[in-house]
Structure formats: structure tokens, C-alpha cells
Design a protein around this motif. Structure first.
Motif, mmCIF file in Angstrom:
data_model
loop_
_atom_site.group_PDB
_atom_site.id
_atom_site.type_symbol
_atom_site.label_atom_id
_atom_site.label_comp_id
_atom_site.label_asym_id
_atom_site.label_seq_id
_atom_site.Cartn_x
_atom_site.Cartn_y
_atom_site.Cartn_z
ATOM 1 N N ALA A 25 0.681 -1.316 -0.022
ATOM 2 C CA ALA A 25 -0.016 0.015 -0.126
ATOM 3 C C ALA A 25 0.878 1.191 0.067
ATOM 4 N N LYS A 26 1.986 1.238 0.599
ATOM 5 C CA LYS A 26 2.910 2.278 0.639
ATOM 6 C C LYS A 26 4.159 2.255 -0.289
ATOM 7 N N ASN A 27 4.337 1.067 -0.973
ATOM 8 C CA ASN A 27 5.425 1.020 -1.909
ATOM 9 C C ASN A 27 6.583 1.055 -1.274
ATOM 10 N N THR A 28 6.782 0.369 -0.103
ATOM 11 C CA THR A 28 8.023 0.341 0.456
ATOM 12 C C THR A 28 8.292 -1.050 0.673
ATOM 13 N N VAL A 29 9.615 -1.192 0.804
ATOM 14 C CA VAL A 29 10.156 -2.506 0.945
ATOM 15 C C VAL A 29 11.604 -2.528 2.074
ATOM 16 N N ASN A 30 11.565 -3.543 2.826
ATOM 17 C CA ASN A 30 12.841 -3.311 4.011
ATOM 18 C C ASN A 30 13.532 -4.355 3.647
ATOM 19 N N LEU A 31 14.715 -4.441 4.317
ATOM 20 C CA LEU A 31 15.583 -5.387 4.433
ATOM 21 C C LEU A 31 16.256 -5.687 5.798
ATOM 22 N N THR A 32 15.905 -6.558 6.706
ATOM 23 C CA THR A 32 16.296 -6.505 7.983
ATOM 24 C C THR A 32 17.552 -7.603 7.987
ATOM 25 N N MET A 33 18.753 -7.055 8.346
ATOM 26 C CA MET A 33 19.841 -7.758 8.262
ATOM 27 C C MET A 33 20.651 -8.193 9.808
ATOM 28 N N ASN A 34 20.350 -9.320 10.073
ATOM 29 C CA ASN A 34 21.099 -9.794 11.257
ATOM 30 C C ASN A 34 22.503 -10.627 11.308
ATOM 31 N N SER A 35 23.025 -10.650 12.107
ATOM 32 C CA SER A 35 24.452 -11.816 12.227
ATOM 33 C C SER A 35 25.468 -11.142 10.945
ATOM 34 N N LEU A 36 25.480 -9.918 10.944
ATOM 35 C CA LEU A 36 26.086 -9.386 9.899
ATOM 36 C C LEU A 36 27.676 -10.012 9.761
ATOM 37 N N LYS A 37 28.272 -10.372 8.702
ATOM 38 C CA LYS A 37 29.542 -10.704 8.542
ATOM 39 C C LYS A 37 30.334 -9.830 7.786
ATOM 40 N N PRO A 38 31.808 -9.516 7.912
ATOM 41 C CA PRO A 38 32.528 -8.523 6.911
ATOM 42 C C PRO A 38 32.030 -8.916 5.257
ATOM 43 N N GLU A 39 31.904 -10.123 4.767
ATOM 44 C CA GLU A 39 31.535 -10.322 3.418
ATOM 45 C C GLU A 39 30.258 -9.833 2.908
ATOM 46 N N ASP A 40 29.422 -9.148 3.999
ATOM 47 C CA ASP A 40 28.243 -8.698 3.643
ATOM 48 C C ASP A 40 28.196 -7.028 3.301
ATOM 49 N N THR A 41 29.556 -6.723 3.133
ATOM 50 C CA THR A 41 29.983 -5.382 3.029
ATOM 51 C C THR A 41 29.803 -5.244 1.378
ATOM 52 N N ALA A 42 29.013 -4.128 1.281
ATOM 53 C CA ALA A 42 28.502 -4.053 -0.233
ATOM 54 C C ALA A 42 28.042 -2.571 -0.361
ATOM 55 N N VAL A 43 27.600 -2.279 -1.506
ATOM 56 C CA VAL A 43 26.576 -1.169 -1.922
ATOM 57 C C VAL A 43 25.132 -1.984 -2.194
ATOM 58 N N TYR A 44 24.229 -1.646 -1.254
ATOM 59 C CA TYR A 44 23.068 -2.483 -1.379
ATOM 60 C C TYR A 44 21.958 -1.325 -2.348
ATOM 61 N N TYR A 45 21.289 -2.115 -3.352
ATOM 62 C CA TYR A 45 20.541 -1.374 -4.240
ATOM 63 C C TYR A 45 18.940 -1.930 -4.016
ATOM 64 N N CYS A 46 18.138 -1.154 -3.864
ATOM 65 C CA CYS A 46 16.865 -1.625 -4.063
ATOM 66 C C CYS A 46 16.286 -1.575 -5.498
ATOM 67 N N ASN A 47 15.589 -2.406 -5.862
ATOM 68 C CA ASN A 47 14.796 -2.830 -7.174
ATOM 69 C C ASN A 47 13.412 -3.201 -7.162
ATOM 70 N N ALA A 48 12.802 -2.326 -8.221
ATOM 71 C CA ALA A 48 11.330 -2.517 -8.375
ATOM 72 C C ALA A 48 11.113 -3.177 -9.691
ATOM 73 N N GLU A 49 10.664 -4.241 -9.800
ATOM 74 C CA GLU A 49 10.345 -4.946 -10.949
ATOM 75 C C GLU A 49 8.765 -5.169 -11.467
ATOM 76 N N GLY A 50 8.693 -4.499 -12.658
ATOM 77 C CA GLY A 50 7.291 -4.560 -13.373
ATOM 78 C C GLY A 50 6.638 -3.223 -12.638
ATOM 79 N N VAL A 51 7.312 -2.104 -12.740
ATOM 80 C CA VAL A 51 6.475 -1.045 -11.780
ATOM 81 C C VAL A 51 5.318 -0.535 -13.237
ATOM 82 N N LEU A 52 4.328 -0.558 -12.856
ATOM 83 C CA LEU A 52 3.172 0.209 -13.801
ATOM 84 C C LEU A 52 2.675 1.410 -13.240
#
Length: 120
Positions: free
Chosen positions: A74-101
Motif C-alpha cells: 500500500a505504501k510501496n516500500t520494501v525493507n531488508l532486516t539484516m542480522n548476524s552481519l559478516k564482513p563479507e556482507d560489505t557492499a553497496v545495497y540497491y533497491c529494485n522494483a520489478e514491473g512497475v506500472l
């Protein structure tokens, strides 16, 4: 025009948690899937997690049982909750919306990216 704006990245110690948020705005009628991708230095962009319009989720093997994706259609939002983070999770994180009408088109959109650094 449709825009995706991410927030919530930052520096966290190994074992810590972060929550990324992404909000899509514009003349949006509907969005099929929403997802998070990441790209580490020297590596290709990879899918982290995806959630369909019906709530079905899938995760990269490397983040299963640690990350959780959720959306508010309804709000067109998406979240990512990340736990137990590791050094290998280091990155630039991108949000993607597929099939946006929207009022003018049917296409995919990307956010600008947010840096996540896991380091002691």
C-alpha cells in the motif's frame, strides 16, 4: 517519473544488525516484485532477496536465516532486516522494483544504492 530512495546503510560491527528501507514514489499504479541486490568491490551485482506482490520470498543462500525482506504494498516500500552481519556482507545495497506500472510506462527501476560496511 518513478523514484526509489534507500536509507539505513552504515557501519556496523560483525554480528550486528542493520535495517535498510526503500520507498518508491511517483505515479505508481502497481509494483510486481521488489528486491534488494548488492555489489561488493570488484564483484558483480547479485540478488540478495526478492519479495513478490503476493508476499513470496526468496533469498541468496549466503543470507538465508540472517536477512528478512518485507514490503508494504500500500505504501510501496520494501525493507531488508539484516542480522548476524559478516564482513563479507560489505557492499553497496540497491533497491529494485520489478514491473512497475505507472501512468506512463511499465518498467523496472533501481535506487541509487546505500553503503553497508561490516567491520570491527
Amino acid at each position: 517519473q518513478v523514484q526509489l530512495v534507500e536509507s539505513g546503510g552504515g557501519l556496523v560491527q560483525p554480528g550486528g544488525s542493520l535495517r535498510l528501507s526503500c520507498a518508491a514514489s511517483g505515479s505508481i499504479i502497481s509494483i510486481n516484485n521488489m528486491a534488494w541486490y548488492r555489489q561488493a568491490p570488484g564483484k558483480e551485482r547479485e540478488l540478495v532477496a526478492r519479495i513478490t506482490v503476493s508476499g513470496h520470498t526468496n533469498y541468496a543462500d549466503s543470507v538465508k536465516d540472517r536477512f528478512t525482506i518485507s514490503r508494504d504494498s500500500a505504501k510501496n516500500t520494501v525493507n531488508l532486516t539484516m542480522n548476524s552481519l559478516k564482513p563479507e556482507d560489505t557492499a553497496v545495497y540497491y533497491c529494485n522494483a520489478e514491473g512497475v506500472l505507472s501512468k506512463w510506462s511499465f518498467k523496472d527501476y533501481w535506487g541509487q544504492g546505500t553503503q553497508v560496511t561490516v567491520s570491527s
